[in-house]
Design a protein around this motif. Sequence first.
Motif, mmCIF file in Angstrom:
data_model
loop_
_atom_site.group_PDB
_atom_site.id
_atom_site.type_symbol
_atom_site.label_atom_id
_atom_site.label_comp_id
_atom_site.label_asym_id
_atom_site.label_seq_id
_atom_site.Cartn_x
_atom_site.Cartn_y
_atom_site.Cartn_z
ATOM 1 N N ILE A 5 0.915 -1.268 -0.052
ATOM 2 C CA ILE A 5 0.043 -0.004 0.041
ATOM 3 C C ILE A 5 1.081 1.391 0.008
ATOM 4 N N ILE A 6 0.487 2.112 -0.594
ATOM 5 C CA ILE A 6 1.083 3.530 -0.842
ATOM 6 C C ILE A 6 0.371 4.500 0.262
ATOM 7 N N ILE A 7 1.043 5.113 1.056
ATOM 8 C CA ILE A 7 0.116 6.263 1.930
ATOM 9 C C ILE A 7 0.917 7.484 1.483
ATOM 10 N N GLU A 8 -0.018 8.679 0.929
ATOM 11 C CA GLU A 8 0.510 9.905 1.045
ATOM 12 C C GLU A 8 -0.232 10.754 1.631
ATOM 13 N N GLN A 9 0.788 11.832 2.247
ATOM 14 C CA GLN A 9 0.213 12.835 3.221
ATOM 15 C C GLN A 9 -0.378 13.931 2.379
ATOM 16 N N GLY A 10 -1.471 14.498 2.370
ATOM 17 C CA GLY A 10 -1.931 15.719 1.728
ATOM 18 C C GLY A 10 -2.010 16.865 2.889
ATOM 19 N N GLN A 11 -2.247 17.961 2.177
ATOM 20 C CA GLN A 11 -2.542 19.106 3.200
ATOM 21 C C GLN A 11 -3.731 18.932 4.034
ATOM 22 N N THR A 12 -4.607 18.342 4.041
ATOM 23 C CA THR A 12 -5.448 18.244 5.032
ATOM 24 C C THR A 12 -6.064 16.600 5.319
ATOM 25 N N SER A 13 -5.414 15.698 4.576
ATOM 26 C CA SER A 13 -5.831 14.525 4.849
ATOM 27 C C SER A 13 -4.668 13.213 4.390
ATOM 28 N N TYR A 14 -5.010 12.088 4.706
ATOM 29 C CA TYR A 14 -4.024 11.116 4.052
ATOM 30 C C TYR A 14 -4.694 10.356 2.957
ATOM 31 N N GLY A 15 -4.151 9.758 1.912
ATOM 32 C CA GLY A 15 -4.694 9.042 1.061
ATOM 33 C C GLY A 15 -3.753 7.662 0.927
ATOM 34 N N ALA A 16 -4.492 6.701 0.517
ATOM 35 C CA ALA A 16 -3.752 5.351 0.160
ATOM 36 C C ALA A 16 -4.403 4.759 -0.822
ATOM 37 N N TYR A 17 -3.469 3.955 -1.415
ATOM 38 C CA TYR A 17 -3.700 3.239 -2.751
ATOM 39 C C TYR A 17 -2.961 1.821 -3.000
ATOM 40 N N VAL A 18 -3.375 0.742 -3.699
ATOM 41 C CA VAL A 18 -2.809 -0.491 -3.709
ATOM 42 C C VAL A 18 -2.526 -0.485 -5.417
ATOM 43 N N PRO A 19 -0.902 -0.537 -5.537
ATOM 44 C CA PRO A 19 -0.742 -0.486 -6.980
ATOM 45 C C PRO A 19 -1.172 -1.723 -7.715
ATOM 46 N N ASP A 20 -1.384 -2.941 -6.967
ATOM 47 C CA ASP A 20 -1.658 -4.092 -7.887
ATOM 48 C C ASP A 20 -3.257 -4.251 -7.848
ATOM 49 N N LEU A 21 -4.080 -3.200 -7.292
ATOM 50 C CA LEU A 21 -5.503 -3.262 -7.172
ATOM 51 C C LEU A 21 -6.066 -1.868 -7.800
ATOM 52 N N PRO A 22 -6.085 -1.735 -9.011
ATOM 53 C CA PRO A 22 -6.277 -0.353 -9.510
ATOM 54 C C PRO A 22 -8.115 -0.019 -9.198
ATOM 55 N N GLY A 23 -7.866 1.182 -8.561
ATOM 56 C CA GLY A 23 -9.273 1.665 -8.033
ATOM 57 C C GLY A 23 -9.570 1.518 -6.555
ATOM 58 N N CYS A 24 -8.346 0.822 -5.955
ATOM 59 C CA CYS A 24 -8.480 0.599 -4.511
ATOM 60 C C CYS A 24 -7.989 1.649 -3.845
ATOM 61 N N ARG A 35 -4.818 3.626 7.087
ATOM 62 C CA ARG A 35 -4.287 2.091 7.219
ATOM 63 C C ARG A 35 -5.738 1.304 7.286
ATOM 64 N N ALA A 36 -6.366 1.501 8.233
ATOM 65 C CA ALA A 36 -7.523 0.742 8.443
ATOM 66 C C ALA A 36 -8.456 0.805 7.499
ATOM 67 N N LEU A 37 -8.561 1.939 6.831
ATOM 68 C CA LEU A 37 -9.602 2.120 5.825
ATOM 69 C C LEU A 37 -9.271 1.334 4.317
ATOM 70 N N ILE A 38 -7.856 1.492 4.294
ATOM 71 C CA ILE A 38 -7.527 0.700 2.995
ATOM 72 C C ILE A 38 -7.537 -0.636 3.258
ATOM 73 N N HIS A 39 -7.379 -1.194 4.507
ATOM 74 C CA HIS A 39 -7.357 -2.414 4.759
ATOM 75 C C HIS A 39 -8.754 -2.901 4.432
ATOM 76 N N GLU A 40 -9.693 -2.396 4.920
ATOM 77 C CA GLU A 40 -11.044 -2.625 4.640
ATOM 78 C C GLU A 40 -11.396 -2.545 3.179
ATOM 79 N N ALA A 41 -11.023 -1.663 2.464
ATOM 80 C CA ALA A 41 -10.933 -1.464 1.011
ATOM 81 C C ALA A 41 -10.676 -2.690 0.107
ATOM 82 N N ILE A 42 -9.426 -3.017 0.710
ATOM 83 C CA ILE A 42 -8.990 -4.417 0.015
ATOM 84 C C ILE A 42 -9.819 -5.360 0.094
#
Length: 72
Positions: A5-24, A35-42
């Motif tokens: 998973i890739i976690i990026e810090q933005g100006q007001t929040s954090y975003g996460a995505y999964v390179p092997d699961l496009p759209g996740c 981290r908890a939300l991306i786990h659920e999203a996966i």
Amino acid sequence: MRYVIIIEQGQTSYGAYVPDLPGCVAVGATADEVRALIHEAILLHLESLQADGLALPPPRSQSDYIEIPLAA
């Protein structure tokens, strides 16, 4: 399975995505929340693929760090 998973810090929040699961993707107020939300999203993403009769994408991405010394 273990997905990168890739976690990026933005100006007001954090975003996460999964390179092997496009759209996740997930967005949260903190790194821990995202981290908890991306786990659920996966889990939901993989369940959806299975429900549609599609194969689960194998984890292929890798991650690493490279140290770059700062010039004095």
